[in-house]
Design a protein around this motif. Structure first.
Motif, mmCIF file in Angstrom:
data_model
loop_
_atom_site.group_PDB
_atom_site.id
_atom_site.type_symbol
_atom_site.label_atom_id
_atom_site.label_comp_id
_atom_site.label_asym_id
_atom_site.label_seq_id
_atom_site.Cartn_x
_atom_site.Cartn_y
_atom_site.Cartn_z
ATOM 1 N N ASP A 212 0.931 -1.104 0.037
ATOM 2 C CA ASP A 212 0.048 0.063 -0.011
ATOM 3 C C ASP A 212 0.902 1.276 0.225
ATOM 4 O OD1 ASP A 212 -2.230 -1.688 -0.092
ATOM 5 O OD2 ASP A 212 -2.747 -1.226 1.999
ATOM 6 N N GLN A 213 1.974 1.280 0.932
ATOM 7 C CA GLN A 213 2.852 2.626 0.728
ATOM 8 C C GLN A 213 3.511 2.732 -0.389
ATOM 9 O OE1 GLN A 213 5.859 1.988 3.732
ATOM 10 N NE2 GLN A 213 6.401 4.384 3.991
ATOM 11 N N ALA A 214 3.955 1.642 -1.099
ATOM 12 C CA ALA A 214 4.762 1.542 -2.284
ATOM 13 C C ALA A 214 3.798 2.173 -3.378
ATOM 14 C CB ALA A 214 5.350 0.236 -2.679
ATOM 15 N N PHE A 215 2.798 2.119 -3.395
ATOM 16 C CA PHE A 215 1.740 2.554 -4.554
ATOM 17 C C PHE A 215 0.824 3.428 -4.165
ATOM 18 C CE2 PHE A 215 3.000 -1.896 -5.833
ATOM 19 C CZ PHE A 215 3.595 -1.765 -6.920
ATOM 20 N N GLU A 216 0.996 4.112 -2.955
ATOM 21 C CA GLU A 216 -0.234 5.174 -2.664
ATOM 22 C C GLU A 216 0.122 6.385 -3.507
ATOM 23 O OE1 GLU A 216 0.301 7.067 1.143
ATOM 24 O OE2 GLU A 216 2.166 6.337 1.439
ATOM 25 N N SER A 217 1.379 6.675 -3.975
ATOM 26 C CA SER A 217 1.202 7.920 -5.031
ATOM 27 C C SER A 217 2.112 7.459 -6.397
ATOM 28 C CB SER A 217 2.157 8.990 -4.319
ATOM 29 O OG SER A 217 3.310 8.725 -3.929
ATOM 30 N N TYR A 218 2.020 6.241 -6.694
ATOM 31 C CA TYR A 218 2.601 5.748 -8.019
ATOM 32 C C TYR A 218 1.801 5.866 -8.858
ATOM 33 C CZ TYR A 218 5.320 2.281 -10.793
ATOM 34 O OH TYR A 218 5.810 1.931 -11.788
ATOM 35 N N HIS A 219 2.299 6.456 -9.925
ATOM 36 C CA HIS A 219 1.716 6.475 -11.603
ATOM 37 C C HIS A 219 2.404 5.594 -12.538
ATOM 38 C CE1 HIS A 219 -0.468 8.478 -14.587
ATOM 39 N NE2 HIS A 219 0.665 8.724 -15.411
ATOM 40 N N TYR A 220 1.421 4.731 -12.855
ATOM 41 C CA TYR A 220 1.869 3.809 -13.678
ATOM 42 C C TYR A 220 1.933 4.159 -15.040
ATOM 43 C CZ TYR A 220 1.896 -1.230 -15.917
ATOM 44 O OH TYR A 220 2.273 -2.078 -16.877
ATOM 45 N N VAL A 221 3.104 3.753 -15.894
ATOM 46 C CA VAL A 221 3.269 4.280 -17.431
ATOM 47 C C VAL A 221 3.521 2.864 -17.877
ATOM 48 C CG1 VAL A 221 4.281 5.644 -18.856
ATOM 49 C CG2 VAL A 221 3.825 6.585 -16.882
ATOM 50 N N PRO A 222 2.720 2.122 -18.861
ATOM 51 C CA PRO A 222 3.041 1.061 -19.390
ATOM 52 C C PRO A 222 4.224 1.200 -20.230
ATOM 53 C CG PRO A 222 0.635 1.721 -20.059
ATOM 54 C CD PRO A 222 1.429 2.906 -19.339
ATOM 55 N N GLU A 223 4.510 2.376 -20.749
ATOM 56 C CA GLU A 223 5.639 2.310 -21.892
ATOM 57 C C GLU A 223 6.956 2.257 -21.065
ATOM 58 O OE1 GLU A 223 3.128 4.706 -22.011
ATOM 59 O OE2 GLU A 223 2.436 3.661 -23.734
ATOM 60 N N ASN A 224 7.137 2.491 -19.781
ATOM 61 C CA ASN A 224 7.971 2.277 -18.911
ATOM 62 C C ASN A 224 8.430 0.903 -18.226
ATOM 63 O OD1 ASN A 224 8.354 4.859 -19.431
ATOM 64 N ND2 ASN A 224 7.933 5.631 -17.453
ATOM 65 N N TYR A 225 8.414 0.125 -19.022
ATOM 66 C CA TYR A 225 8.474 -1.575 -18.526
ATOM 67 C C TYR A 225 9.802 -1.872 -18.061
ATOM 68 C CZ TYR A 225 11.647 -2.138 -22.644
ATOM 69 O OH TYR A 225 12.839 -1.853 -23.656
ATOM 70 N N GLN A 226 11.120 -0.957 -18.123
ATOM 71 C CA GLN A 226 11.950 -1.416 -17.221
ATOM 72 C C GLN A 226 11.943 -0.746 -15.768
ATOM 73 O OE1 GLN A 226 15.769 -0.014 -19.107
ATOM 74 N NE2 GLN A 226 16.843 -0.823 -17.504
ATOM 75 N N GLU A 227 11.317 0.437 -15.635
ATOM 76 C CA GLU A 227 11.104 0.956 -14.414
ATOM 77 C C GLU A 227 9.982 0.023 -13.634
ATOM 78 O OE1 GLU A 227 8.571 4.821 -12.558
ATOM 79 O OE2 GLU A 227 9.988 4.932 -14.468
ATOM 80 N N ASN A 228 9.016 -0.150 -14.497
ATOM 81 C CA ASN A 228 7.911 -1.236 -13.757
ATOM 82 C C ASN A 228 8.738 -2.347 -13.277
ATOM 83 O OD1 ASN A 228 6.047 1.170 -14.067
ATOM 84 N ND2 ASN A 228 5.451 0.098 -16.150
ATOM 85 N N GLY A 229 9.422 -3.121 -13.919
ATOM 86 C CA GLY A 229 10.112 -4.316 -13.675
ATOM 87 C C GLY A 229 10.946 -3.896 -12.607
ATOM 88 N N GLU A 230 11.650 -2.837 -12.418
ATOM 89 C CA GLU A 230 12.828 -2.640 -11.254
ATOM 90 C C GLU A 230 11.694 -2.286 -9.969
ATOM 91 O OE1 GLU A 230 15.028 0.580 -12.707
ATOM 92 O OE2 GLU A 230 16.150 -0.523 -13.962
ATOM 93 N N LYS A 231 10.807 -1.698 -10.069
ATOM 94 C CA LYS A 231 9.689 -1.336 -9.035
ATOM 95 C C LYS A 231 9.245 -2.863 -8.189
ATOM 96 C CE LYS A 231 6.949 1.172 -6.756
ATOM 97 N NZ LYS A 231 7.363 2.222 -5.804
ATOM 98 N N ALA A 232 8.915 -3.649 -9.283
ATOM 99 C CA ALA A 232 8.351 -5.083 -8.832
ATOM 100 C C ALA A 232 9.394 -5.745 -8.200
ATOM 101 C CB ALA A 232 7.913 -5.728 -9.956
ATOM 102 N N ASN A 233 10.719 -5.848 -8.774
ATOM 103 C CA ASN A 233 12.036 -6.643 -8.115
ATOM 104 C C ASN A 233 12.000 -6.160 -6.845
ATOM 105 O OD1 ASN A 233 11.933 -8.405 -10.276
ATOM 106 N ND2 ASN A 233 13.623 -7.223 -11.401
ATOM 107 N N ALA A 234 12.146 -4.705 -6.723
ATOM 108 C CA ALA A 234 12.532 -3.981 -5.496
ATOM 109 C C ALA A 234 11.407 -4.407 -4.510
ATOM 110 C CB ALA A 234 12.626 -2.630 -5.788
ATOM 111 N N LEU A 235 10.236 -4.354 -4.840
ATOM 112 C CA LEU A 235 9.205 -4.787 -3.841
ATOM 113 C C LEU A 235 9.159 -6.085 -3.235
ATOM 114 C CD1 LEU A 235 6.715 -3.246 -2.555
ATOM 115 C CD2 LEU A 235 5.380 -4.127 -4.399
#
Length: 127
Positions: free
Chosen positions: A34-57
């Motif tokens: 909940d804390q990781a995504f409370e102010s997160y803006h998902y952009v589908p084109e940023n697949y590398q950033e999204n993958g890094e976010k998932a790995n870090a989480l």
């Protein structure tokens, strides 16, 4: 060491009394996600950033669960799925061989405005 004795198919099976507490694990992962995504803006084109976010989480969840001290005899496996919501249905399936008496899993799903995040935490008993 305390052991619990179970008779199954006329065989005596001795189990340790350590259990993977689903309620405790879910209470620990819910605020992290909940804390990781409370102010997160998902952009589908940023697949590398999204993958890094998932790995870090996933790494953070695994560390919190392992350092809690309540799953000493469990190997913790964490997978985090992060994807875009577009009126589709997503089914996540896992298959494996485990001891249904001692091993267990917990899932938690966070849904933002245009994305979802599903975390799955498996606890595999190791002696």
């Amino acid at each position: 060491m305390e052991q619990e004795v179970i008779i199954y198919l006329n065989k005596i099976i001795k189990y340790n009394k350590y259990r993977f507490n689903k309620v405790d694990v879910k209470e620990r992962i819910k605020p992290i996600i909940d804390q990781a995504f409370e102010s997160y803006h998902y952009v589908p084109e940023n697949y590398q950033e999204n993958g890094e976010k998932a790995n870090a989480l996933a790494a953070k969840i695994r560390d919190v669960i392992q350092n809690s001290g309540k799953v000493k005899r469990y190997k913790i496996n964490v997978q985090v799925y992060l994807g875009e919501k577009k009126n589709q249905k997503v089914t996540i399936v896992a298959k494996g061989w485990w001891d249904s008496y001692l091993d267990n899993y917990v899932t938690y799903t966070f849904q933002g405005t245009n994305f979802y995040c599903t975390a799955i935490v498996w606890g595999f008993y190791t002696d």
